[in-house]
Enzyme design. Structure first.
Site, PDB file in Angstrom:
ATOM      1  N   ASP A   1       1.263   1.735   5.314  1.00 56.97           N
ATOM      2  CA  ASP A   1       0.843   0.866   4.763  1.00 56.97           C
ATOM      3  C   ASP A   1       1.162  -1.018   5.952  1.00 56.97           C
ATOM      4  O   ASP A   1       2.407  -0.971   6.402  1.00 56.97           O
ATOM      5  CB  ASP A   1       2.145  -0.064   3.731  1.00 56.97           C
TER       6      ASP A   1
ATOM      7  N   HIS B   1      -0.995   2.644   1.140  1.00 57.92           N
ATOM      8  CA  HIS B   1      -1.001   0.324   0.714  1.00 57.92           C
ATOM      9  C   HIS B   1      -2.225   0.878  -1.084  1.00 57.92           C
ATOM     10  O   HIS B   1      -2.964   0.890   0.020  1.00 57.92           O
ATOM     11  CB  HIS B   1      -1.243  -0.855   0.853  1.00 57.92           C
TER      12      HIS B   1
ATOM     13  N   CYS C   1       1.614  -4.568  -5.091  1.00 60.29           N
ATOM     14  CA  CYS C   1       0.751  -5.206  -3.963  1.00 60.29           C
ATOM     15  C   CYS C   1       1.295  -6.879  -4.418  1.00 60.29           C
ATOM     16  O   CYS C   1       2.509  -6.602  -4.512  1.00 60.29           O
ATOM     17  CB  CYS C   1      -0.165  -5.087  -4.108  1.00 60.29           C
TER      18      CYS C   1
END
Ligand code: NAG
Length: 278
Positions: free
Chosen positions: A211, A243, A164
Protein backbone atom coordinates in the site's frame (compact mmCIF):
# COMPACT_ATOMS: atom_id res chain seq x y z
CA UNK A 1 -30.36 -34.86 20.49
CA UNK A 2 -27.96 -33.56 23.07
CA UNK A 3 -27.64 -35.68 26.18
CA UNK A 4 -28.65 -34.15 29.53
CA UNK A 5 -25.06 -34.56 30.69
CA UNK A 6 -23.76 -32.48 27.79
CA UNK A 7 -26.29 -29.73 28.52
CA UNK A 8 -25.23 -29.55 32.13
CA UNK A 9 -21.58 -29.39 31.19
CA UNK A 10 -22.10 -26.73 28.53
CA UNK A 11 -24.27 -24.64 30.86
CA UNK A 12 -21.58 -24.80 33.50
CA UNK A 13 -18.97 -23.70 30.97
CA UNK A 14 -21.16 -20.82 29.88
CA UNK A 15 -21.59 -19.68 33.46
CA UNK A 16 -17.88 -19.86 34.20
CA UNK A 17 -16.55 -17.95 31.18
CA UNK A 18 -17.02 -14.16 31.50
CA UNK A 19 -17.86 -13.00 27.97
CA UNK A 20 -19.47 -16.28 27.00
CA UNK A 21 -21.74 -16.33 30.03
CA UNK A 22 -23.21 -12.96 29.08
CA UNK A 23 -24.42 -14.52 25.85
CA UNK A 24 -26.19 -17.34 27.66
CA UNK A 25 -29.85 -17.39 26.72
CA UNK A 26 -29.37 -14.98 23.80
CA UNK A 27 -27.92 -17.24 21.12
CA UNK A 28 -29.33 -15.21 18.21
CA UNK A 29 -27.71 -11.98 19.37
CA UNK A 30 -24.43 -13.75 19.87
CA UNK A 31 -24.63 -15.75 16.66
CA UNK A 32 -21.18 -16.33 15.23
CA UNK A 33 -20.64 -14.77 11.84
CA UNK A 34 -18.88 -16.43 8.98
CA UNK A 35 -17.58 -15.19 5.66
CA UNK A 36 -20.76 -16.18 3.79
CA UNK A 37 -22.30 -12.95 5.11
CA UNK A 38 -20.08 -10.89 2.76
CA UNK A 39 -21.62 -10.16 -0.64
CA UNK A 40 -18.99 -9.73 -3.37
CA UNK A 41 -21.38 -9.37 -6.27
CA UNK A 42 -25.07 -9.23 -7.05
CA UNK A 43 -27.71 -6.55 -6.64
CA UNK A 44 -27.61 -4.17 -3.66
CA UNK A 45 -30.68 -4.47 -1.42
CA UNK A 46 -30.76 -1.00 0.16
CA UNK A 47 -32.31 2.23 -1.06
CA UNK A 48 -31.24 5.81 -1.70
CA UNK A 49 -32.92 8.70 0.12
CA UNK A 50 -32.23 12.42 0.32
CA UNK A 51 -31.25 14.24 3.50
CA UNK A 52 -31.20 17.86 2.39
CA UNK A 53 -28.71 17.98 -0.48
CA UNK A 54 -27.02 14.74 0.49
CA UNK A 55 -27.95 11.37 -0.98
CA UNK A 56 -27.78 8.53 1.53
CA UNK A 57 -27.61 4.84 0.78
CA UNK A 58 -29.56 3.08 3.55
CA UNK A 59 -29.63 -0.62 4.11
CA UNK A 60 -31.61 -2.13 6.98
CA UNK A 61 -31.35 -5.52 8.65
CA UNK A 62 -34.10 -8.06 8.16
CA UNK A 63 -36.56 -7.65 11.04
CA UNK A 64 -36.25 -11.36 11.78
CA UNK A 65 -32.46 -11.13 12.07
CA UNK A 66 -31.67 -12.20 15.64
CA UNK A 67 -28.51 -10.11 15.76
CA UNK A 68 -30.46 -7.03 14.64
CA UNK A 69 -32.77 -7.21 17.68
CA UNK A 70 -29.77 -6.75 19.97
CA UNK A 71 -28.54 -3.85 17.83
CA UNK A 72 -31.75 -1.86 17.34
CA UNK A 73 -30.30 1.39 18.73
CA UNK A 74 -27.00 1.03 16.94
CA UNK A 75 -25.92 1.86 13.40
CA UNK A 76 -22.92 1.73 11.13
CA UNK A 77 -21.86 4.89 9.33
CA UNK A 78 -20.18 3.68 6.14
CA UNK A 79 -17.61 6.12 4.75
CA UNK A 80 -16.61 5.24 1.22
CA UNK A 81 -13.49 5.39 -0.85
CA UNK A 82 -13.29 7.95 -3.69
CA UNK A 83 -15.58 5.78 -5.82
CA UNK A 84 -18.48 6.57 -3.51
CA UNK A 85 -21.86 4.94 -3.36
CA UNK A 86 -21.82 4.66 -7.16
CA UNK A 87 -19.49 1.68 -6.77
CA UNK A 88 -21.59 -1.49 -6.39
CA UNK A 89 -19.02 -3.04 -4.05
CA UNK A 90 -19.56 -0.22 -1.56
CA UNK A 91 -23.32 -0.77 -1.49
CA UNK A 92 -22.85 -4.53 -1.26
CA UNK A 93 -20.46 -4.18 1.68
CA UNK A 94 -22.90 -1.83 3.42
CA UNK A 95 -25.55 -4.53 2.86
CA UNK A 96 -23.20 -7.03 4.51
CA UNK A 97 -23.11 -4.87 7.67
CA UNK A 98 -26.93 -4.89 7.61
CA UNK A 99 -26.89 -8.69 7.42
CA UNK A 100 -24.62 -8.58 10.50
CA UNK A 101 -27.50 -6.81 12.28
CA UNK A 102 -26.61 -3.12 11.91
CA UNK A 103 -28.70 -0.45 10.23
CA UNK A 104 -26.10 0.98 7.84
CA UNK A 105 -25.94 4.34 6.08
CA UNK A 106 -23.42 5.48 3.49
CA UNK A 107 -23.62 9.17 2.56
CA UNK A 108 -22.67 10.22 -0.97
CA UNK A 109 -19.49 12.11 -0.03
CA UNK A 110 -19.05 13.44 -3.59
CA UNK A 111 -22.42 14.91 -4.47
CA UNK A 112 -23.02 12.60 -7.41
CA UNK A 113 -19.53 13.04 -8.88
CA UNK A 114 -17.20 10.41 -7.42
CA UNK A 115 -13.89 9.39 -8.99
CA UNK A 116 -14.24 7.11 -12.01
CA UNK A 117 -13.93 3.40 -11.20
CA UNK A 118 -10.46 3.48 -12.76
CA UNK A 119 -8.75 6.64 -11.48
CA UNK A 120 -6.07 6.31 -14.15
CA UNK A 121 -8.46 7.24 -16.96
CA UNK A 122 -7.23 10.27 -18.93
CA UNK A 123 -8.76 13.52 -17.82
CA UNK A 124 -9.29 12.60 -14.18
CA UNK A 125 -7.15 14.82 -11.96
CA UNK A 126 -6.73 13.12 -8.59
CA UNK A 127 -5.01 16.14 -7.04
CA UNK A 128 -7.84 18.45 -8.01
CA UNK A 129 -10.46 15.90 -6.90
CA UNK A 130 -8.94 15.50 -3.44
CA UNK A 131 -8.48 19.27 -3.09
CA UNK A 132 -12.19 19.72 -3.82
CA UNK A 133 -13.14 17.18 -1.14
CA UNK A 134 -11.18 18.23 1.91
CA UNK A 135 -12.48 18.08 5.48
CA UNK A 136 -14.19 21.47 5.16
CA UNK A 137 -16.51 19.91 2.54
CA UNK A 138 -16.66 16.33 3.83
CA UNK A 139 -17.05 16.86 7.60
CA UNK A 140 -20.43 18.65 7.25
CA UNK A 141 -21.82 15.86 5.00
CA UNK A 142 -20.87 13.29 7.63
CA UNK A 143 -22.18 15.41 10.52
CA UNK A 144 -25.56 15.79 8.80
CA UNK A 145 -25.70 12.02 8.28
CA UNK A 146 -25.00 11.39 11.97
CA UNK A 147 -27.79 13.83 12.88
CA UNK A 148 -30.11 12.02 10.45
CA UNK A 149 -29.35 8.67 12.08
CA UNK A 150 -30.18 10.08 15.51
CA UNK A 151 -33.28 12.04 14.52
CA UNK A 152 -34.88 9.88 11.84
CA UNK A 153 -33.90 6.44 13.11
CA UNK A 154 -33.59 6.96 16.88
CA UNK A 155 -30.01 5.73 16.79
CA UNK A 156 -28.03 6.27 19.99
CA UNK A 157 -24.83 4.31 19.26
CA UNK A 158 -22.83 4.76 16.07
CA UNK A 159 -19.82 2.93 14.65
CA UNK A 160 -17.90 4.30 11.67
CA UNK A 161 -16.36 2.09 9.02
CA UNK A 162 -14.18 3.84 6.46
CA UNK A 163 -12.21 2.77 3.40
CA UNK A 164 -9.22 4.60 1.82
CA UNK A 165 -10.51 8.21 1.56
CA UNK A 166 -13.23 7.43 4.11
CA UNK A 167 -10.77 5.75 6.50
CA UNK A 168 -9.39 9.12 7.52
CA UNK A 169 -12.90 10.21 8.48
CA UNK A 170 -13.38 7.18 10.74
CA UNK A 171 -10.71 8.88 12.86
CA UNK A 172 -12.12 12.40 12.50
CA UNK A 173 -15.58 11.35 13.76
CA UNK A 174 -13.93 9.65 16.75
CA UNK A 175 -12.66 13.03 17.99
CA UNK A 176 -14.47 14.36 21.08
CA UNK A 177 -17.96 15.46 20.03
CA UNK A 178 -17.64 13.70 16.67
CA UNK A 179 -20.76 11.67 17.38
CA UNK A 180 -19.26 8.22 16.85
CA UNK A 181 -18.23 5.77 19.59
CA UNK A 182 -16.07 3.26 17.77
CA UNK A 183 -14.21 3.25 14.48
CA UNK A 184 -12.71 0.97 11.87
CA UNK A 185 -10.56 2.00 8.92
CA UNK A 186 -9.31 -0.14 6.07
CA UNK A 187 -6.18 1.15 4.29
CA UNK A 188 -6.75 4.81 5.26
CA UNK A 189 -5.26 7.51 3.05
CA UNK A 190 -4.29 11.12 3.91
CA UNK A 191 -4.57 10.28 7.60
CA UNK A 192 -2.81 12.93 9.72
CA UNK A 193 -0.99 12.43 13.01
CA UNK A 194 -3.28 14.79 14.90
CA UNK A 195 -6.29 12.80 13.72
CA UNK A 196 -4.79 9.65 15.23
CA UNK A 197 -3.87 11.23 18.55
CA UNK A 198 -7.22 13.04 18.63
CA UNK A 199 -9.49 10.00 18.94
CA UNK A 200 -11.76 9.62 21.95
CA UNK A 201 -12.88 6.03 21.26
CA UNK A 202 -11.51 2.64 20.20
CA UNK A 203 -10.26 2.19 16.64
CA UNK A 204 -9.22 -0.79 14.53
CA UNK A 205 -7.29 -0.73 11.27
CA UNK A 206 -7.07 -3.25 8.44
CA UNK A 207 -3.88 -2.59 6.52
CA UNK A 208 -2.67 -3.93 3.19
CA UNK A 209 0.80 -5.45 2.84
CA UNK A 210 1.28 -3.55 -0.43
CA UNK A 211 0.00 0.00 0.00
CA UNK A 212 1.77 3.13 -1.25
CA UNK A 213 -0.65 5.32 0.74
CA UNK A 214 -0.42 3.50 4.09
CA UNK A 215 2.88 1.65 3.92
CA UNK A 216 5.27 0.46 6.64
CA UNK A 217 6.39 3.95 7.73
CA UNK A 218 2.96 5.59 8.22
CA UNK A 219 1.66 2.33 9.70
CA UNK A 220 4.47 2.22 12.28
CA UNK A 221 3.85 5.88 13.06
CA UNK A 222 0.13 5.21 13.57
CA UNK A 223 0.91 2.24 15.82
CA UNK A 224 3.34 4.33 17.90
CA UNK A 225 0.73 7.07 18.35
CA UNK A 226 -2.00 4.57 19.25
CA UNK A 227 0.33 2.84 21.71
CA UNK A 228 1.15 6.14 23.39
CA UNK A 229 -2.54 7.07 23.54
CA UNK A 230 -5.20 5.92 25.98
CA UNK A 231 -7.76 4.39 23.58
CA UNK A 232 -8.12 0.74 22.72
CA UNK A 233 -6.85 -0.14 19.24
CA UNK A 234 -5.96 -2.96 16.90
CA UNK A 235 -4.00 -3.06 13.67
CA UNK A 236 -4.28 -6.12 11.43
CA UNK A 237 -1.93 -6.47 8.46
CA UNK A 238 -3.21 -8.64 5.61
CA UNK A 239 -0.61 -10.37 3.44
CA UNK A 240 -1.13 -10.61 -0.29
CA UNK A 241 -3.28 -7.49 -0.40
CA UNK A 242 -3.08 -4.00 -1.83
CA UNK A 243 -4.69 -0.64 -1.22
CA UNK A 244 -8.45 -0.97 -1.58
CA UNK A 245 -8.71 -4.65 -0.67
CA UNK A 246 -11.36 -4.05 2.00
CA UNK A 247 -13.81 -3.09 -0.76
CA UNK A 248 -12.57 -4.41 -4.09
CA UNK A 249 -10.39 -7.44 -4.72
CA UNK A 250 -9.53 -9.77 -7.54
CA UNK A 251 -12.07 -12.46 -6.66
CA UNK A 252 -10.10 -15.03 -8.64
CA UNK A 253 -7.31 -14.70 -6.04
CA UNK A 254 -8.43 -16.76 -3.00
CA UNK A 255 -6.04 -14.92 -0.66
CA UNK A 256 -7.44 -11.49 -1.59
CA UNK A 257 -11.02 -12.70 -1.27
CA UNK A 258 -10.20 -14.20 2.12
CA UNK A 259 -8.54 -10.97 3.29
CA UNK A 260 -11.53 -8.84 2.28
CA UNK A 261 -13.87 -11.13 4.20
CA UNK A 262 -11.60 -11.18 7.25
CA UNK A 263 -11.32 -7.38 7.26
CA UNK A 264 -15.12 -7.16 7.19
CA UNK A 265 -15.43 -9.62 10.07
CA UNK A 266 -12.72 -7.68 11.93
CA UNK A 267 -14.86 -4.54 11.69
CA UNK A 268 -18.07 -6.27 12.81
CA UNK A 269 -16.40 -7.99 15.74
CA UNK A 270 -14.80 -4.70 16.80
CA UNK A 271 -18.18 -2.96 16.69
CA UNK A 272 -19.86 -5.83 18.57
CA UNK A 273 -17.16 -5.58 21.23
CA UNK A 274 -17.64 -1.89 21.92
CA UNK A 275 -21.17 -1.06 20.79
CA UNK A 276 -23.40 -3.92 21.83
CA UNK A 277 -24.10 -4.82 25.42
CA UNK A 278 -24.51 -8.57 25.33
C1 NAG B 1 -4.48 18.89 -11.57
O1 NAG B 1 -5.02 19.77 -10.60
C2 NAG B 1 -4.03 20.51 -9.92
C3 NAG B 1 -4.72 21.26 -8.79
O2 NAG B 1 -5.87 21.90 -9.23
C4 NAG B 1 -3.32 21.41 -10.90
O3 NAG B 1 -2.32 22.16 -10.24
C5 NAG B 1 -2.69 20.56 -11.99
O4 NAG B 1 -2.13 21.37 -12.97
C6 NAG B 1 -3.71 19.65 -12.63
N1 NAG B 1 -3.07 18.71 -13.52
C7 NAG B 1 -3.46 18.52 -14.76
C8 NAG B 1 -2.69 17.50 -15.55
O5 NAG B 1 -4.39 19.12 -15.26
Amino acid sequence: MRSPTFSLVSTALLLVGGAVASCHGKPAACQTLDASIVAHSGTPVGKEVKNGDVTLYITEPDKKNGRAKARSGAAVLYLTDVFGIALPENKLLADSFARAGYLTIAPDLFNGSPAPGDINVPGFNTTAFLAAHGPEVTDPIIASTIAYLRQKHGITHIAATGYCFGGRYSFRVLAPGGGVEVGFAAHPSLLEGGEITGIAGPVAIAAASNDALFGPAPRADAEAKLTAGSQKWQVNLYAGTQHGFGVRVDLSDPQQKYAKEEAFLQAVRWFDRFLVAE
